[in-house]
Write a protein that holds these residues in place. Structure first.
Motif, PDB file in Angstrom:
ATOM      1  N   GLY A 123       0.807  -1.221   0.000  1.00 32.05           N
ATOM      2  CA  GLY A 123       0.000   0.000   0.000  1.00 32.05           C
ATOM      3  C   GLY A 123       0.837   1.266   0.000  1.00 32.05           C
ATOM      4  O   GLY A 123       0.365   2.347   0.357  1.00 32.05           O
ATOM      5  N   ILE A 124       2.093   1.163  -0.411  1.00 30.79           N
ATOM      6  CA  ILE A 124       2.971   2.340  -0.404  1.00 30.79           C
ATOM      7  C   ILE A 124       2.578   3.315  -1.513  1.00 30.79           C
ATOM      8  O   ILE A 124       2.595   4.525  -1.326  1.00 30.79           O
ATOM      9  CB  ILE A 124       4.459   1.912  -0.594  1.00 30.79           C
ATOM     10  N   ALA A 125       2.212   2.771  -2.660  1.00 32.46           N
ATOM     11  CA  ALA A 125       1.775   3.624  -3.778  1.00 32.46           C
ATOM     12  C   ALA A 125       0.940   2.779  -4.730  1.00 32.46           C
ATOM     13  O   ALA A 125       1.090   1.553  -4.785  1.00 32.46           O
ATOM     14  CB  ALA A 125       2.981   4.215  -4.511  1.00 32.46           C
ATOM     15  N   ASP A 126       0.077   3.475  -5.475  1.00 29.80           N
ATOM     16  CA  ASP A 126      -0.714   2.769  -6.489  1.00 29.80           C
ATOM     17  C   ASP A 126       0.212   2.315  -7.616  1.00 29.80           C
ATOM     18  O   ASP A 126       1.252   2.941  -7.875  1.00 29.80           O
ATOM     19  CB  ASP A 126      -1.791   3.711  -7.034  1.00 29.80           C
ATOM     20  N   PHE A 127      -0.184   1.239  -8.321  1.00 23.54           N
ATOM     21  CA  PHE A 127       0.723   0.727  -9.361  1.00 23.54           C
ATOM     22  C   PHE A 127       0.955   1.751 -10.476  1.00 23.54           C
ATOM     23  O   PHE A 127       2.054   1.861 -11.013  1.00 23.54           O
ATOM     24  CB  PHE A 127       0.211  -0.620  -9.922  1.00 23.54           C
ATOM     25  N   LYS A 128      -0.082   2.569 -10.777  1.00 22.22           N
ATOM     26  CA  LYS A 128       0.096   3.587 -11.826  1.00 22.22           C
ATOM     27  C   LYS A 128       1.124   4.628 -11.391  1.00 22.22           C
ATOM     28  O   LYS A 128       1.900   5.136 -12.196  1.00 22.22           O
ATOM     29  CB  LYS A 128      -1.234   4.285 -12.118  1.00 22.22           C
ATOM     30  N   ASP A 129       1.114   4.935 -10.097  1.00 25.62           N
ATOM     31  CA  ASP A 129       2.072   5.932  -9.601  1.00 25.62           C
ATOM     32  C   ASP A 129       3.493   5.354  -9.526  1.00 25.62           C
ATOM     33  O   ASP A 129       4.461   6.079  -9.738  1.00 25.62           O
ATOM     34  CB  ASP A 129       1.610   6.457  -8.233  1.00 25.62           C
ATOM     35  N   ILE A 130       3.581   4.051  -9.250  1.00 28.43           N
ATOM     36  CA  ILE A 130       4.922   3.421  -9.262  1.00 28.43           C
ATOM     37  C   ILE A 130       5.486   3.490 -10.691  1.00 28.43           C
ATOM     38  O   ILE A 130       6.653   3.834 -10.894  1.00 28.43           O
ATOM     39  CB  ILE A 130       4.834   1.968  -8.739  1.00 28.43           C
ATOM     40  N   ASP A 131       4.630   3.201 -11.683  1.00 28.69           N
ATOM     41  CA  ASP A 131       5.072   3.321 -13.082  1.00 28.69           C
ATOM     42  C   ASP A 131       5.513   4.750 -13.395  1.00 28.69           C
ATOM     43  O   ASP A 131       6.547   4.974 -14.040  1.00 28.69           O
ATOM     44  CB  ASP A 131       3.938   2.925 -14.039  1.00 28.69           C
ATOM     45  N   LEU A 132       4.707   5.705 -12.907  1.00 28.51           N
ATOM     46  CA  LEU A 132       5.000   7.117 -13.184  1.00 28.51           C
ATOM     47  C   LEU A 132       6.350   7.522 -12.575  1.00 28.51           C
ATOM     48  O   LEU A 132       7.161   8.209 -13.216  1.00 28.51           O
ATOM     49  CB  LEU A 132       3.864   7.965 -12.596  1.00 28.51           C
ATOM     50  N   ILE A 133       6.583   7.080 -11.352  1.00 28.26           N
ATOM     51  CA  ILE A 133       7.853   7.420 -10.687  1.00 28.26           C
ATOM     52  C   ILE A 133       9.028   6.819 -11.465  1.00 28.26           C
ATOM     53  O   ILE A 133      10.050   7.479 -11.690  1.00 28.26           O
ATOM     54  CB  ILE A 133       7.833   6.930  -9.213  1.00 28.26           C
ATOM     55  N   CYS A 134       8.870   5.560 -11.897  1.00 29.76           N
ATOM     56  CA  CYS A 134       9.967   4.927 -12.650  1.00 29.76           C
ATOM     57  C   CYS A 134      10.229   5.672 -13.950  1.00 29.76           C
ATOM     58  O   CYS A 134      11.380   5.869 -14.339  1.00 29.76           O
ATOM     59  CB  CYS A 134       9.653   3.458 -12.937  1.00 29.76           C
ATOM     60  N   ARG A 135       9.151   6.110 -14.601  1.00 24.31           N
ATOM     61  CA  ARG A 135       9.339   6.808 -15.879  1.00 24.31           C
ATOM     62  C   ARG A 135       9.918   8.196 -15.656  1.00 24.31           C
ATOM     63  O   ARG A 135      10.880   8.578 -16.323  1.00 24.31           O
ATOM     64  CB  ARG A 135       8.014   6.902 -16.642  1.00 24.31           C
ATOM     65  N   GLN A 136       9.352   8.934 -14.686  1.00 25.42           N
ATOM     66  CA  GLN A 136       9.750  10.341 -14.577  1.00 25.42           C
ATOM     67  C   GLN A 136      10.980  10.540 -13.694  1.00 25.42           C
ATOM     68  O   GLN A 136      11.814  11.386 -13.997  1.00 25.42           O
ATOM     69  CB  GLN A 136       8.581  11.169 -14.057  1.00 25.42           C
ATOM     70  N   ALA A 137      11.091   9.797 -12.603  1.00 26.63           N
ATOM     71  CA  ALA A 137      12.241  10.014 -11.710  1.00 26.63           C
ATOM     72  C   ALA A 137      13.457   9.205 -12.141  1.00 26.63           C
ATOM     73  O   ALA A 137      14.584   9.651 -11.977  1.00 26.63           O
ATOM     74  CB  ALA A 137      11.860   9.648 -10.277  1.00 26.63           C
ATOM     75  N   LEU A 138      13.203   8.005 -12.680  1.00 30.09           N
ATOM     76  CA  LEU A 138      14.345   7.139 -13.029  1.00 30.09           C
ATOM     77  C   LEU A 138      14.614   7.102 -14.526  1.00 30.09           C
ATOM     78  O   LEU A 138      15.547   6.438 -14.968  1.00 30.09           O
ATOM     79  CB  LEU A 138      14.082   5.704 -12.526  1.00 30.09           C
ATOM     80  N   HIS A 139      13.747   7.797 -15.279  1.00 29.27           N
ATOM     81  CA  HIS A 139      13.905   7.837 -16.743  1.00 29.27           C
ATOM     82  C   HIS A 139      13.807   6.461 -17.390  1.00 29.27           C
ATOM     83  O   HIS A 139      14.427   6.228 -18.427  1.00 29.27           O
ATOM     84  CB  HIS A 139      15.228   8.517 -17.153  1.00 29.27           C
ATOM     85  N   HIS A 140      13.060   5.549 -16.754  1.00 27.80           N
ATOM     86  CA  HIS A 140      12.796   4.287 -17.432  1.00 27.80           C
ATOM     87  C   HIS A 140      11.792   4.578 -18.554  1.00 27.80           C
ATOM     88  O   HIS A 140      10.843   5.327 -18.334  1.00 27.80           O
ATOM     89  CB  HIS A 140      12.201   3.253 -16.456  1.00 27.80           C
ATOM     90  N   PRO A 141      11.995   4.009 -19.733  1.00 26.01           N
ATOM     91  CA  PRO A 141      11.061   4.327 -20.818  1.00 26.01           C
ATOM     92  C   PRO A 141       9.646   3.832 -20.534  1.00 26.01           C
ATOM     93  O   PRO A 141       8.669   4.387 -21.030  1.00 26.01           O
ATOM     94  CB  PRO A 141      11.657   3.613 -22.037  1.00 26.01           C
TER      95      PRO A 141
END
Ligand SMILES: NC(=O)c1ccc[n+]([C@@H]2O[C@H](COP(=O)([O-])OP(=O)(O)OC[C@H]3O[C@@H](n4cnc5c(N)ncnc54)[C@H](O)[C@@H]3O)[C@@H](O)[C@H]2O)c1
Length: 294
Positions: free
Chosen positions: A212-230
């Motif tokens: 319950g740390i974050a929603d899966f859509k937000d985990i994807d968003l963080i990976c894309r925007q903060a980690l620059h994962h495509p």
């Protein structure tokens, strides 16, 4: 044998991987035999590859003459014997079943020329488990292509404990010849390198979501925007299929016994509900007809 002496490649198994590996080989100027026990798969494979090459010509990735020449270098057969009789390199890409692959490697050992390299495209089976079925374990290794091979540009070259330096060098040179970057993995390890790192990211993403740390859509968003994962880990699971992700984790779990790799409960539930990802229209996301996630 030097790379210049490689002129014939056989690909055994014409499924989604084998057919495209064979096309890469033919595009690289090598006479290529594509073998499958199912004749209708060979027909579908040929049609699909012709369509793809037409598309490449339209997109100016390939000249019309190069297309004709490459397709002419690609021959299909249901006979293992004729597929490998002249092969300098055999790349096995049949279904992921150990017993079947072991049987095929024993056959390849007796049917392919004594000098031929025998490679497996398996994602999870180490080549030493197959080389042990042959009298030439020094010529056996993993050449792990990524899906879809005609779009991806990297191949993990995984050496087994008995693979010779010469075999490794030939496999790396072959990759270069067919437009791929061969990257050496020095030791056999479950998942090799790419799937190990991907699995760790996916596993961590699932654990964060389940806690319950974050929603899966937000985990994807963080990976894309903060980690620059495509693309985010849940999007990747949907793309490759939640069943494929499950099996990859389960395989490492079974081989290592390490509970870290036990497939998390939410992933298991996706399987039970048949929500496999893009291929079923729903996974973590819902997909419309143009397959954009919603
Ligand atoms: N799909 C992926 O994303 C991916 C990525 C990398 C590696 N791989 C590996 O590639 C291999 C093939 O996977 P795939 O996704 O192409 O599978 P697939 O199911 O699409 O194709 C497998 C093919 O093997 C054929 N086959 C079965 N028995 C045979 C036999 N005795 N002789 C010849 N052909 C036979 C089947 O008819 C089928 O066409 C597996 O080892 C898999 O681990 C898959």
């Amino acid at each position: 044998m030097s790379i210049h002496e490689i002129s014939h490649v056989a690909v055994v198994g014409a499924g989604q991987m084998g057919r495209q590996i064979a096309m890469l080989s033919a595009l690289g100027g090598l006479n290529t035999m594509l073998m499958d026990t199912n004749p209708s798969v060979l027909v579908t494979a040929r049609d699909e590859l012709e369509d793809r090459m037409n598309h490449w010509v339209i997109k100016e990735k390939l000249t019309p003459i190069a297309r004709v020449k490459a397709l002419a270098r690609l021959t299909a057969t249901t006979s293992l014997e004729s597929a490998v009789a002249q092969a300098d390199v055999v790349i096995e890409a049949v279904v992921e079943k150990l017993a079947l692959k072991r049987k095929i490697f024993a056959q390849l050992d007796s049917l392919a020329p004594r000098t031929a390299i025998l490679a497996t495209n398996s994602s999870t089976i180490a080549s030493s488990q197959l080389g042990s079925q042959t009298t030439r374990p020094e010529k056996v290794l993993n050449m792990h292509f990524f899906f879809p091979p005609l779009q991806m540009t990297c191949v993990e070259i995984v050496r087994g404990p008995k693979t010779s330096d010469e075999t490794v060098e030939m496999a790396l040179a072959l990759c270069q010849r067919i437009g791929q970057t061969g990257i050496l993995v020095q030791k056999e390890i479950p998942g090799f390198v790419a799937n190990r790192i991907l699995g760790a990211i996916e596993r961590e993403a699932l654990a964060l979501y389940e806690a319950g740390i974050a929603d899966f859509k937000d985990i994807d968003l963080i990976c894309r925007q903060a980690l620059h994962h495509p693309i985010g880990p849940f999007e990747i699971m949907d793309l490759s299929g939640n069943d494929v992700t499950y099996l990859a984790m389960q395989q490492i779990y079974e081989e290592t016994g390490d509970p870290y790799w036990k497939p998390p409960a939410t992933l298991v539930r996706k399987l039970e509900e048949g929500l496999l990802g893009r291929k079923t229209g729903t996974g973590w996301y819902l997909y419309s007809e143009d397959t954009a996630p919603r």
